[in-house]
Design a protein around this motif. Structure first.
Motif, short mmCIF file in Angstrom:
data_model
loop_
_atom_site.label_atom_id
_atom_site.label_comp_id
_atom_site.label_asym_id
_atom_site.label_seq_id
_atom_site.Cartn_x
_atom_site.Cartn_y
_atom_site.Cartn_z
N TYR A 74 0.85 -1.19 0.00
CA TYR A 74 0.00 0.00 0.00
C TYR A 74 0.88 1.24 0.00
O TYR A 74 2.07 1.21 0.34
N HIS A 75 0.28 2.37 -0.37
CA HIS A 75 0.98 3.65 -0.41
C HIS A 75 0.00 4.74 -0.02
O HIS A 75 -1.13 4.78 -0.52
N CYS A 76 0.40 5.63 0.90
CA CYS A 76 -0.45 6.73 1.36
C CYS A 76 0.24 8.06 1.08
O CYS A 76 1.47 8.18 1.23
N VAL A 77 -0.55 9.06 0.70
CA VAL A 77 -0.03 10.41 0.47
C VAL A 77 -0.48 11.29 1.62
O VAL A 77 -1.28 10.90 2.47
N ALA A 78 0.05 12.53 1.63
CA ALA A 78 -0.26 13.45 2.72
C ALA A 78 -1.74 13.80 2.72
O ALA A 78 -2.42 13.77 1.69
N SER A 79 -2.25 14.15 3.91
CA SER A 79 -3.65 14.53 4.05
C SER A 79 -3.94 15.74 3.17
O SER A 79 -3.17 16.71 3.12
N GLY A 80 -5.03 15.71 2.46
CA GLY A 80 -5.40 16.80 1.55
C GLY A 80 -5.04 16.52 0.12
O GLY A 80 -5.59 17.14 -0.80
N GLN A 81 -4.07 15.65 -0.13
CA GLN A 81 -3.70 15.28 -1.50
C GLN A 81 -4.61 14.16 -1.98
O GLN A 81 -5.12 13.38 -1.19
N SER A 82 -4.81 14.10 -3.29
CA SER A 82 -5.66 13.08 -3.87
C SER A 82 -4.83 12.09 -4.65
O SER A 82 -3.72 12.39 -5.09
N LEU A 83 -5.39 10.92 -4.82
CA LEU A 83 -4.74 9.87 -5.60
C LEU A 83 -5.52 9.67 -6.90
O LEU A 83 -6.69 9.30 -6.88
N VAL A 84 -4.86 9.94 -8.02
CA VAL A 84 -5.47 9.73 -9.32
C VAL A 84 -4.83 8.50 -9.95
O VAL A 84 -3.80 8.00 -9.48
N ALA A 85 -5.42 8.03 -11.04
CA ALA A 85 -4.95 6.80 -11.67
C ALA A 85 -3.50 6.91 -12.13
O ALA A 85 -2.72 5.96 -12.01
N ASP A 86 -3.09 8.09 -12.64
CA ASP A 86 -1.71 8.25 -13.11
C ASP A 86 -0.73 8.12 -11.96
O ASP A 86 0.34 7.51 -12.10
N ARG A 87 -1.07 8.71 -10.81
CA ARG A 87 -0.19 8.63 -9.63
C ARG A 87 -0.08 7.17 -9.15
O ARG A 87 1.00 6.69 -8.81
N ILE A 88 -1.20 6.46 -9.14
CA ILE A 88 -1.20 5.07 -8.72
C ILE A 88 -0.35 4.23 -9.66
O ILE A 88 0.46 3.39 -9.24
N ALA A 89 -0.50 4.45 -10.99
CA ALA A 89 0.28 3.70 -11.98
C ALA A 89 1.76 3.97 -11.82
O ALA A 89 2.60 3.06 -11.97
N LEU A 90 2.15 5.22 -11.51
CA LEU A 90 3.55 5.57 -11.34
C LEU A 90 4.16 4.84 -10.15
O LEU A 90 5.26 4.29 -10.23
N VAL A 91 3.43 4.81 -9.02
CA VAL A 91 3.96 4.15 -7.82
C VAL A 91 4.10 2.65 -8.06
O VAL A 91 5.12 2.04 -7.73
N ILE A 92 3.07 2.02 -8.64
CA ILE A 92 3.12 0.57 -8.87
C ILE A 92 4.25 0.24 -9.83
O ILE A 92 4.98 -0.76 -9.66
N GLY A 93 4.44 1.07 -10.85
CA GLY A 93 5.52 0.80 -11.79
C GLY A 93 6.89 0.96 -11.19
O GLY A 93 7.85 0.31 -11.61
N THR A 94 7.06 1.85 -10.18
CA THR A 94 8.35 2.07 -9.54
C THR A 94 8.76 0.89 -8.66
O THR A 94 9.95 0.58 -8.54
N LEU A 95 7.79 0.22 -8.05
CA LEU A 95 8.08 -0.87 -7.11
C LEU A 95 8.38 -2.13 -7.92
O LEU A 95 7.53 -2.63 -8.67
N LYS A 96 9.60 -2.67 -7.75
CA LYS A 96 10.04 -3.80 -8.55
C LYS A 96 10.79 -4.82 -7.70
O LYS A 96 11.24 -4.52 -6.59
N ALA A 97 10.92 -6.02 -8.25
CA ALA A 97 11.74 -7.06 -7.63
C ALA A 97 13.11 -7.07 -8.32
O ALA A 97 13.24 -6.78 -9.50
N ARG A 98 14.15 -7.40 -7.52
CA ARG A 98 15.50 -7.45 -8.10
C ARG A 98 15.63 -8.66 -9.03
O ARG A 98 15.11 -9.72 -8.77
#
Length: 571
Positions: free
Chosen positions: A547-571
Motif C-alpha cells: 500500500y501507499h499513502c499520500v499526505a492529508s489533503g492530496q488526492s490519488l489519481v490513476a496516473d499517480r497510482i500507476a507511477l507508484v506501482i511501476g516504480t516498485l520492482k523485484a531485483r
C-alpha cells in the motif's frame, strides 16, 4: 345414598336411548351436571403430568362402575347404551393415556413426533471471521441474533436449538417459515450496509417440512432436521433454499416470490430424494412464471409428467386420425357397393384412396410431433443437468476459494520474520526503507516453496509498505491473481490495512495489476495493490502486494497510482 331403581319390563321399548343422569350417580363420584364422558375423560392436550394421567386411569374405572350402576348389567335391554358408553370411554381414555406416556413404551418415555417446518440458519465463513477478529465478530453476531430471534417469534416460530453461529427453529406453518427466512435476510442486508466490508456477515438459510422427533427439552431430531441443514448448506450466501414440500405449500400463497427449481442435489447421508428450490424475487420471480412444484419427496419430475401428457395427446390424435381415415374408406366402399349418390366405381375408389392417404399423413404427422416433443423434453433435461453441474462447480470453486483464503491468512499470521539489510532483499527498496524477510514455507500461495520479503517506510506525510511473495526455486509456481481472492487478501497484508483503513473502494484493474483505494484514520488517501510477476507454467514466479499513502489533503489519481506501482520492482 340413592340407588337407581331396577329397569322395568317396559324399558325394553327404549323410548329414549339416552336417558338423563340421576342427581346422585355413585358413592365414589360427586354430583355433577356434566355428561358422563365429560366426567370420565381428562383433557387430551398432552400437558398433563404422569400423576394427572394416572388419575385419569382411575376415572376410567369409575366411569365403568358408573355405567353399570345407572343401567344394570350390560345384557339388560334398557342398559345397552351404557355398556357401549363405558367401553367407548375406556377406549378414548386408553388412547389418551398412550398419548400422555403411561403405556406408550416400556420405559415410560415415548417418542413424541409432530409435523413441523424446520428452519436451519448458519453464518458464511464464520471460522475465518473469528480467526480475523473474535470480539468484533461476536458483537456483530449478537446484533444479528437479536433480530433473527425476534423475526422467528413474530412469525409464530420457536428456537429449538442454537450452537455457535447456527440456529434451528420450528414453525407450525411452512409459509410463515419462508416469510421469516426472507425477513431475516432482508434485515441482515440492511444492517450490513452500515458496516465496513470486513464486518459484514452473510447467512445461509434452509427450510424443510417434515415429521420430526421432539425431545423433552424441546430439541428437534430426525431426518427432517438433517435435510433442512443440507438445504442450508446448499443455499447461496444471503439466500434461502427450500425443499419441494415447502415450495408446494408456499408458492400459491406468496405470488410475489418465485421458487427456482435446482433439481435433486445429492445430500450426504440422506437416502431419499429431495428437490431443492431457490427463493427469488423481482424480475427473476416473474421469469419463473409460477414454475411447477413437486410437493412429495422423491416424486417424479414434472417434466416427465408433461412428456407423458404430450405423448398421450399425440397418440390419441393419431388414433382419432386413423379412425377418421378408416371411416372414410368404409363410407366410400358402402357408397360404391350400394349404388348411392357417389357416382361410378372409379370415383369412389379415388375418394377412398385420398382419404386413406390423408389418414396416413395424419399418422405420420402425429409420429413426427411425438418425436419432436421427445427431443424437446430431452434437450430441456440436458440443459437442467448442465445448469445443475455448473452451479455445483461454482459452489465448489467458491468453497475452495474460502478455504484457500483462510489458510493463507493463517499462514501470514504465523510466519517468523527477521530484519535484514535492504541490499539483501529481493525488493528494490527505496531510500529510508527498512527491510525484513520470512523463513521458507510450503505452498499455501501455490505449488512448491515460498519466501516473503517486506520493505516499508512511514513518515509524517507519506507511507509505503511492500511485500513480495517469492518462489524459492524454478520448480515452484505462485497461483495467478484472482479477483475474488485479492479483494480480501489486501486487507491482510499488514496490521495497518487490517485495523486502520476505512471507505474501501471496489477492486479495479490497472494493466495486469489490481488495486483498491481507502482512507486512513488520520484522513490520508491511500491505495493497496497486487502486482503479478513473470509468468511461470500455469502461474507466476512471484506476486507483489502493498500500500501507499499520500499526505492529508492530496488526492490519488490513476496516473499517480500507476507511477507508484511501476516504480516498485523485484531485483
Amino acid at each position: 345414598m340413592q340407588t337407581p331403581a331396577p329397569a322395568s319390563a317396559s324399558a325394553s321399548a327404549m323410548p329414549n336411548p339416552m336417558p338423563p343422569l340421576p342427581p346422585v350417580i355413585s358413592d365414589t363420584l360427586p354430583v355433577r351436571s356434566k355428561p358422563l364422558y365429560a366426567m370420565a375423560v381428562p383433557p387430551l392436550d398432552g400437558r398433563g403430568s404422569k400423576s394427572d394421567a394416572a388419575r385419569g386411569v382411575n376415572r376410567v374405572a369409575d366411569a365403568g362402575r358408573l355405567a353399570a350402576s345407572l343401567c344394570g348389567p350390560p345384557h339388560r335391554p334398557a342398559g345397552w347404551w351404557c355398556a357401549r358408553a363405558a367401553r367407548c370411554i375406556v377406549g378414548i381414555q386408553t388412547v389418551g393415556t398412550n398419548r400422555r406416556g403411561i403405556s406408550g413404551s416400556m420405559n415410560g418415555s415415548p417418542v413424541k413426533r409432530r409435523l413441523a417446518a424446520i428452519m436451519s440458519i448458519d453464518v458464511v465463513s464464520y471460522s475465518a471471521m473469528m480467526g480475523a477478529d473474535e470480539e468484533g465478530t461476536m458483537r456483530v453476531l449478537r446484533t444479528h441474533r437479536t433480530a433473527i430471534d425476534s423475526s422467528i417469534r413474530r412469525h409464530g416460530g420457536r428456537i429449538a436449538n442454537t450452537a455457535g453461529d447456527s440456529v434451528l427453529a420450528e414453525f407450525g406453518s411452512p409459509v410463515e417459515a419462508v416469510r421469516s427466512a426472507l425477513d431475516v435476510q432482508a434485515g441482515i442486508d440492511t444492517r450490513n450496509n452500515s458496516l465496513p466490508p470486513s464486518q459484514r456477515m452473510l447467512f445461509r438459510i434452509g427450510v424443510h417440512l417434515d415429521d420430526v422427533i421432539v425431545q423433552d427439552n424441546g430439541d428437534l431430531l430426525g431426518e427432517g432436521v438433517n435435510i433442512a441443514a443440507r438445504l442450508q448448506a446448499a443455499a447461496d450466501p444471503g439466500g434461502v433454499m427450500v425443499s419441494g414440500e415447502v415450495a408446494g405449500q408456499a408458492r400459491a400463497k406468496m405470488p410475489e416470490y418465485g421458487f427456482e427449481r435446482l433439481g435433486r442435489p445429492v445430500m450426504k447421508n440422506i437416502v431419499r430424494t429431495v428437490e431443492a428450490f431457490r427463493v427469488v424475487s423481482g424480475a427473476r420471480a416473474r421469469q419463473i412464471a409460477r414454475a411447477d412444484v413437486s410437493s412429495a419427496p422423491g416424486a417424479p419430475h414434472a417434466t416427465a409428467e408433461k412428456k407423458a401428457h404430450i405423448s398421450g395427446f399425440v397418440i390419441a390424435a393419431a388414433v382419432i386420425a386413423g379412425l377418421l381415415g378408416g371411416g372414410a374408406v368404409a363410407w366410400g366402399i358402402f357408397a360404391f357397393s350400394g349404388g348411392g349418390p357417389v357416382g361410378d366405381g372409379k370415383e369412389a375408389e379415388a375418394i377412398a384412396r385420398r382419404k386413406a392417404a390423408e389418414a396416413d399423413a395424419a399418422r405420420k404427422q402425429a409420429a413426427d410431433d411425438a418425436e419432436a416433443a421427445r427431443r424437446k423434453a430431452a434437450e430441456a433435461d440436458a440443459a437442467r443437468q448442465q445448469a445443475a453441474a455448473a452451479e455445483a462447480a461454482r459452489r465448489q470453486a467458491e468453497q475452495e476459494a474460502v478455504d484457500r483464503r483462510h489458510k493463507r491468512a493463517n499462514q501470514t499470521r504465523s510466519l517468523s520474520w527477521a530484519d535484514i539489510p535492504c541490499a539483501q532483499s529481493r525488493i528494490a527498496a527505496g531510500q529510508g526503507m527498512t527491510c525484513s524477510a520470512s523463513a521458507e514455507y510450503d505452498g499455501v500461495d501455490g505449488r512448491g516453496k515460498f519466501r516473503r520479503w517486506a520493505a516499508g517506510t512511514h513518515a509524517a506525510t507519506t507511507a509505503t509498505y511492500v511485500m513480495l511473495v517469492d518462489t524459492v526455486d524454478a520448480a515452484s509456481v505462485h497461483l495467478p491473481l484472482r479477483r475474488d481472492d485479492e479483494s480480501e487478501f489486501l486487507l491482510e497484508i499488514s496490521s495497518f490495512t487490517r485495523n486502520n483503513a476505512r471507505e474501501w473502494s471496489s477492486l479495479a484493474a490497472l494493466g495486469d495489476s489490481l488495486y483498491v483505494t481507502f482512507k486512513a484514520v488520520d484522513g490520508r488517501s491511500c491505495f493497496a495493490f497486487a502486482k503479478p510477476g513473470p509468468a511461470r507454467g500455469d502461474g507466476l514466479a512471484w506476486v507483489m502486494r502493498g500500500y501507499h499513502c499520500v499526505a492529508s489533503g492530496q488526492s490519488l489519481v490513476a496516473d499517480r497510482i500507476a507511477l507508484v506501482i511501476g516504480t516498485l520492482k523485484a531485483r
